[in-house]
Design an enzyme around this catalytic site. Structure first.
Site, PDB file in Angstrom:
ATOM      1  N   TRP A 218       0.201  -1.569   0.615  1.00 20.78           N
ATOM      2  CA  TRP A 218       0.388   0.291  -0.159  1.00 20.78           C
ATOM      3  C   TRP A 218       1.119   1.400  -0.259  1.00 20.78           C
ATOM      4  O   TRP A 218       0.328   2.576   0.357  1.00 20.78           O
ATOM      5  CB  TRP A 218      -0.683  -0.004   1.166  1.00 20.78           C
ATOM      6  CG  TRP A 218      -2.326  -0.942   1.169  1.00 20.78           C
ATOM      7  CD1 TRP A 218      -3.101  -0.987   0.579  1.00 20.78           C
ATOM      8  CD2 TRP A 218      -1.967  -2.373   1.105  1.00 20.78           C
ATOM      9  NE1 TRP A 218      -4.230  -2.204   0.413  1.00 20.78           N
ATOM     10  CE2 TRP A 218      -3.789  -2.743   0.903  1.00 20.78           C
ATOM     11  CE3 TRP A 218      -0.649  -3.427   1.489  1.00 20.78           C
ATOM     12  CZ2 TRP A 218      -3.565  -4.316   1.477  1.00 20.78           C
ATOM     13  CZ3 TRP A 218      -1.042  -4.936   1.807  1.00 20.78           C
ATOM     14  CH2 TRP A 218      -2.600  -5.415   1.559  1.00 20.78           C
ATOM     15  N   CYS A 253      -6.773  -4.127  -2.522  1.00 23.27           N
ATOM     16  CA  CYS A 253      -7.859  -5.242  -2.097  1.00 23.27           C
ATOM     17  C   CYS A 253      -8.553  -5.746  -3.091  1.00 23.27           C
ATOM     18  O   CYS A 253      -8.574  -6.794  -3.252  1.00 23.27           O
ATOM     19  CB  CYS A 253      -8.797  -4.351  -0.997  1.00 23.27           C
ATOM     20  SG  CYS A 253      -9.537  -2.872  -2.278  1.00 23.27           S
ATOM     21  N   HIS A 312     -13.919  -0.973  -0.119  1.00 26.35           N
ATOM     22  CA  HIS A 312     -12.706  -1.557  -0.366  1.00 26.35           C
ATOM     23  C   HIS A 312     -13.642  -2.819  -0.234  1.00 26.35           C
ATOM     24  O   HIS A 312     -14.800  -3.003  -0.674  1.00 26.35           O
ATOM     25  CB  HIS A 312     -13.103  -1.853   1.918  1.00 26.35           C
ATOM     26  CG  HIS A 312     -12.529  -3.188   2.307  1.00 26.35           C
ATOM     27  ND1 HIS A 312     -10.799  -3.889   1.533  1.00 26.35           N
ATOM     28  CD2 HIS A 312     -12.700  -4.317   2.916  1.00 26.35           C
ATOM     29  CE1 HIS A 312     -10.535  -5.152   1.985  1.00 26.35           C
ATOM     30  NE2 HIS A 312     -11.524  -5.093   2.807  1.00 26.35           N
ATOM     31  N   ASP A 336     -12.581 -12.459   3.555  1.00 23.50           N
ATOM     32  CA  ASP A 336     -11.672 -11.359   2.562  1.00 23.50           C
ATOM     33  C   ASP A 336     -10.577 -11.595   2.704  1.00 23.50           C
ATOM     34  O   ASP A 336      -9.557 -12.077   3.479  1.00 23.50           O
ATOM     35  CB  ASP A 336     -12.220  -9.854   3.558  1.00 23.50           C
ATOM     36  CG  ASP A 336     -11.940  -8.842   3.139  1.00 23.50           C
ATOM     37  OD1 ASP A 336     -10.944  -8.589   2.969  1.00 23.50           O
ATOM     38  OD2 ASP A 336     -11.378  -8.006   3.639  1.00 23.50           O
ATOM     39  N   TYR A 502      -6.085   5.850  -1.107  1.00 25.94           N
ATOM     40  CA  TYR A 502      -7.715   4.828  -0.859  1.00 25.94           C
ATOM     41  C   TYR A 502      -8.045   4.125   0.440  1.00 25.94           C
ATOM     42  O   TYR A 502      -9.128   4.561   0.749  1.00 25.94           O
ATOM     43  CB  TYR A 502      -8.374   4.472  -1.991  1.00 25.94           C
ATOM     44  CG  TYR A 502      -7.519   3.308  -1.714  1.00 25.94           C
ATOM     45  CD1 TYR A 502      -8.251   1.637  -1.933  1.00 25.94           C
ATOM     46  CD2 TYR A 502      -6.583   2.436  -1.620  1.00 25.94           C
ATOM     47  CE1 TYR A 502      -8.255  -0.075  -1.234  1.00 25.94           C
ATOM     48  CE2 TYR A 502      -5.610   0.869  -1.601  1.00 25.94           C
ATOM     49  CZ  TYR A 502      -7.219   0.014  -1.931  1.00 25.94           C
ATOM     50  OH  TYR A 502      -6.550  -0.945  -1.346  1.00 25.94           O
TER      51      TYR A 502
END
Length: 618
Positions: A218, A253, A312, A336, A502
């Protein structure tokens, strides 16, 4: 099954398939006996008790077997026997070897071991399978379809992107089995259970603790790998991982979610991608997202552990939840693969029932509280006055989290809003009841919900003006209406714009203003912060997101107003025009493409020139 040298037989459990046997001589029904022996591949000592060994005789035509595995004669002619094999709808999913034992009419016996195992998958077409999905249209969409849409952006600027799941491509099925058995550590004995397989896959697709398929990143440095925004499908990721057994760089994600859909569909589990805009990441299991604001109106990142992501993306899988002892929670389950919080000592999440999330049943396995927070946490703002001073509640927002939950519509390249599957209407009593039910189960601290002193004389309205295209200026406005009939108020207002990733991490400041204004009784005042392209273009990060915030202090009262919002500048609109003729698939044609909105191009001296780009392509 591919019709080439490396073809594999792939079947769905609980569904009959036929096997053609070529014998050394003619088969006599009344004197010859044939039995089939099935064994799970890789098990050192297959056994009946563990479900890794099955023996079934070849039964005569039209015979109904009482066994869960069966082999029935369909036809026999010359030296050919055609048998119909029916597998157990709850059998182990994975590779199976098989042998054929024959007893001859002269009391001799022969045995044949087939060199290639076949693969058994989950079966959404079989009513006795836990992943049974009644609708044929939904089976086509959530199991068979190899292409879909992933939604990114922000709730007021959604960005669909095509994703190639490619579950039928070379090595993808084998990689999916490897992820479940080896990386996810379900083990060969556990893959009969769709719940455990789905949970294991949510861990195996990420890499922090088990060396799984995708390496998350990220930051803004993607050297040594592929930036997450460059991936358009799962095939290359899974093929590379399967060949090298090393995590593939890099993912965020939507990459984790796209790959997880591929793996689930490859194994026969109905699966879809779900995007939640303004999704909370609750790190303390409090069902709230807490922000601390200093006297300057700045969100104090050093004190914040919770966050709100512009969007997400996770997955839903369809299955029966027999492990919960009730049919109330059957249906779509959240899993997830993005590594966020540990669950059972692994970075895994789910499956947790969507129905349970809506009801506020956060104790339902697995990870119900975490998913509930993502879609329905309360956002709470605190004024921080130093380590020795008590926190002051500035504001709570019960409507700002879990917006516009989205997935691809069945049989259509359009968006389906599934927000009501996860939560009641934000303004309804049912929604608050669900929230209170969840809070009681989590033993949350209620002191954070103490209200600020009542002050209703001034109504604040915080807004962003203009549909923002990259290159255009925009304005942030706070409007103040004094409803008092006999008192004027002095208000200090801080407006600020900051770059933000984000995932909700606030970055560099773009612009800030601090003004003091007297709002006279019965009057309205506005404070406007204008931001030009020259002021924000150098601070654009990953997906061009910004955070706008307002802190207003009413003098001589104990009231402070705080509000914030995220937004994203959008790319210019492109107009494509066909120059001549009609488009024909597979043939070249001439089109022109032009930007409807002009782009400012920076010059060396700091000035800007507007340039309307146009190009012509074959």
């Amino acid at each position: 099954m591919r019709r080439n040298k490396g073809a594999r037989l792939v079947v769905r459990r609980g569904q009959a398939f036929r096997m053609k046997l070529t014998l050394s001589r003619r088969y006599y029904r009344d004197r010859d006996a044939i039995s089939f022996v099935f064994m799970v591949t890789g098990v050192e000592k297959p056994s009946y008790g563990h479900g890794t060994l099955v023996v079934t005789p070849l039964l005569p035509e039209n015979t109904e077997s009482q066994d869960i595995w069966s082999a029935t004669l369909v036809d026999a002619y010359d030296n050919v026997v055609i048998a119909q094999i029916l597998t157990d709808p709850e059998c182990i999913v994975g590779e199976w070897n098989f042998e054929i034992d024959t007893k001859l009419m002269h009391d001799g016996a022969l045995s044949y071991s087939h060199p290639d195992p076949f693969i058994v998958l989950f079966n959404p077409w079989c009513p006795d399978d836990d992943v049974y999905l009644e609708s044929e249209e939904e089976r086509k969409e959530y199991v068979l379809s190899d292409t879909g849409l992933l939604y990114r952006g922000s709730y007021n600027r959604m960005r669909p992107a095509v994703w190639k799941y490619a579950q039928y491509e070379k090595d993808v099925l084998e990689c999916s089995l490897y992820l479940a058995h080896t990386v996810g550590e379900v083990g060969l004995h556990g893959t009969y259970d769709a719940v455990q397989v789905a949970r294991a896959l949510s861990a195996a697709v990420n890499s922090p603790d088990d060396y799984g398929a995708v390496f998350g990143n990220w930051s803004t440095d993607f050297s040594g790998g592929t930036p997450p925004t460059k991936w358009v499908g799962s095939m290359k990721i899974l093929q590379q991982f399967y060949n090298k057994k090393k995590p593939v760089k890099y993912g965020q994600c939507w990459v984790f979610s796209g790959v997880l859909t591929t793996v689930c569909r490859a194994l026969g589990i109905p699966c879809r991608n779900v995007t939640c805009y303004a999704a909370a990441h609750d790190t303390q299991s409090s069902l709230t997202v807490d922000y601390f604001v200093d006297e300057d109106g700045r969100v104090m990142e050093e004190l914040n552990s919770d966050s709100i992501w512009n969007f997400h993306m996770w997955n839903e899988v369809w299955m029966t939840r027999r492990d919960l002892g009730t049919t109330d929670f059957n249906g779509w389950q959240v899993i997830d693969a993005t590594p966020q919080e540990l669950s059972g000592r692994k970075y895994q999440c789910g499956p947790t029932s969507v129905v349970a999330v809506k009801r506020g049943d956060v104790k339902i396995a697995y990870d119900g509280g975490f998913v509930f927070s993502e879609v329905n946490a309360d956002k709470v703002f605190w004024r921080y006055n130093g380590p020795t001073q008590p926190l002051k509640l500035l504001r709570k927002d019960i409507n700002g989290i879990g917006l516009a939950l989205s997935t691809k519509a069945v049989g259509s390249w359009t968006r389906q809003d599934i927000t009501e599957d996860y939560k009641y209407d934000e303004k309804s009593s049912e929604e608050r009841s669900s929230m209170l039910k969840a809070l009681k189960q989590s033993a949350s601290i209620f002191s954070r919900y103490y209200l600020n002193e009542e002050f209703n004389d001034i109504k604040f309205d915080f807004e962003l003006r203009d549909d923002i295209v990259i290159g255009s200026p925009f304005s942030v406005v706070v409007k103040m209406v004094n409803k008092s009939r006999d008192q004027d108020y002095t208000v200090t207002v801080i407006l600020r714009v900051d770059a933000v990733t984000y995932t909700g991490k606030v970055g560099d400041s773009v612009k800030k203003t601090k003004e003091e204004v007297v709002v006279k009784k019965g009057q309205t005042e506005e404070i406007v912060l204008h931001v030009s392209y020259e002021e924000y273009y150098k601070r654009l990060v990953d997906q061009a997101d910004f955070n706008i915030a307002c802190l207003a202090t009413v003098h001589d009262t104990n009231f402070e107003y705080f509000a914030q919002d995220d937004f994203r500048v959008r790319k210019p609109d492109i107009k494509i025009k066909i120059e001549a003729g009609e488009p024909v698939v597979g043939q070249e044609m001439t089109v022109s493409a032009s930007l409807i909105n002009p782009l400012p191009v920076p010059l060396k001296n700091g000035q800007f020139v507007l340039k309307d780009q146009a190009l012509r392509n074959n």
